[in-house]
Write a protein that holds these residues in place. Structure first.
Motif, PDB file in Angstrom:
ATOM      1  N   LEU A  47       7.466   8.730 -11.650  1.00 28.09           N
ATOM      2  CA  LEU A  47       7.220   8.414 -10.238  1.00 28.09           C
ATOM      3  C   LEU A  47       6.949   9.673  -9.428  1.00 28.09           C
ATOM      4  O   LEU A  47       6.071   9.692  -8.561  1.00 28.09           O
ATOM      5  CB  LEU A  47       8.394   7.641  -9.646  1.00 28.09           C
ATOM      6  N   GLU A  48       7.687  10.738  -9.714  1.00 30.92           N
ATOM      7  CA  GLU A  48       7.470  12.005  -9.008  1.00 30.92           C
ATOM      8  C   GLU A  48       6.101  12.594  -9.342  1.00 30.92           C
ATOM      9  O   GLU A  48       5.479  13.250  -8.503  1.00 30.92           O
ATOM     10  CB  GLU A  48       8.581  12.992  -9.348  1.00 30.92           C
ATOM     11  N   ASP A  52       6.416  13.317  -1.004  1.00 29.24           N
ATOM     12  CA  ASP A  52       7.063  12.852   0.225  1.00 29.24           C
ATOM     13  C   ASP A  52       8.015  11.681  -0.023  1.00 29.24           C
ATOM     14  O   ASP A  52       8.556  11.105   0.911  1.00 29.24           O
ATOM     15  CB  ASP A  52       6.026  12.470   1.281  1.00 29.24           C
ATOM     16  N   GLY A  53       8.226  11.338  -1.304  1.00 25.60           N
ATOM     17  CA  GLY A  53       9.128  10.247  -1.638  1.00 25.60           C
ATOM     18  C   GLY A  53       8.498   8.870  -1.530  1.00 25.60           C
ATOM     19  O   GLY A  53       9.162   7.863  -1.746  1.00 25.60           O
ATOM     20  N   THR A  83       0.820  -1.204   0.000  1.00 30.06           N
ATOM     21  CA  THR A  83       0.000   0.000   0.000  1.00 30.06           C
ATOM     22  C   THR A  83       0.860   1.263   0.000  1.00 30.06           C
ATOM     23  O   THR A  83       0.346   2.360  -0.089  1.00 30.06           O
ATOM     24  CB  THR A  83      -0.956   0.032   1.204  1.00 30.06           C
ATOM     25  N   SER A  84       2.187   1.078   0.064  1.00 30.74           N
ATOM     26  CA  SER A  84       3.116   2.200   0.023  1.00 30.74           C
ATOM     27  C   SER A  84       4.496   1.692  -0.372  1.00 30.74           C
ATOM     28  O   SER A  84       4.875   0.575  -0.006  1.00 30.74           O
ATOM     29  CB  SER A  84       3.186   2.875   1.397  1.00 30.74           C
ATOM     30  N   VAL A  85       5.233   2.507  -1.121  1.00 29.58           N
ATOM     31  CA  VAL A  85       6.599   2.141  -1.495  1.00 29.58           C
ATOM     32  C   VAL A  85       7.417   3.421  -1.661  1.00 29.58           C
ATOM     33  O   VAL A  85       6.921   4.435  -2.142  1.00 29.58           O
ATOM     34  CB  VAL A  85       6.626   1.283  -2.783  1.00 29.58           C
ATOM     35  N   ASP A  86       8.655   3.363  -1.245  1.00 28.85           N
ATOM     36  CA  ASP A  86       9.595   4.465  -1.425  1.00 28.85           C
ATOM     37  C   ASP A  86       9.986   4.499  -2.906  1.00 28.85           C
ATOM     38  O   ASP A  86      10.368   3.473  -3.476  1.00 28.85           O
ATOM     39  CB  ASP A  86      10.826   4.222  -0.552  1.00 28.85           C
TER      40      ASP A  86
END
Length: 88
Positions: A58-59, A66-67, A44-47
């Motif tokens: 990706l940005e 927030d990266g 549900t989240s990845v750096d």
């Protein structure tokens, strides 16, 4: 604990690296993830530094810069993509 909602639609999965992964082969498959219970998501989240993909893309998805790319940002990107393709 809240029970996981059964997925709507005709989901197809494949095994990659020992884990079950959702197959997304067309726009209908992409749209269906908007209703997929997040308990069924692999992450549900990845750096963004851990992903091997175009950094600018990706940005763009990382809407709060927030990266991290979270599931809600993926859903926003899917909605944007689907709305952009409907105008063609």
């Amino acid at each position: 604990m809240t029970p996981v909602k059964p997925p709507k639609g005709n989901f197809r999965f494949r095994i990659i690296g020992g884990g079950l992964q959702l197959r997304i082969e067309n726009a209908d498959d992409l749209a269906s993830i908007l209703d997929l219970d997040e308990a069924l998501w692999a992450m549900t989240s990845v750096d963004i530094d851990y992903l091997r993909f175009d950094r600018k893309f990706l940005e763009f998805i990382d809407s709060d810069h927030d990266g991290q790319i979270r599931s809600d940002e993926i859903k926003q990107a899917v909605k944007f993509t689907l709305s952009a393709t409907q105008h063609r």
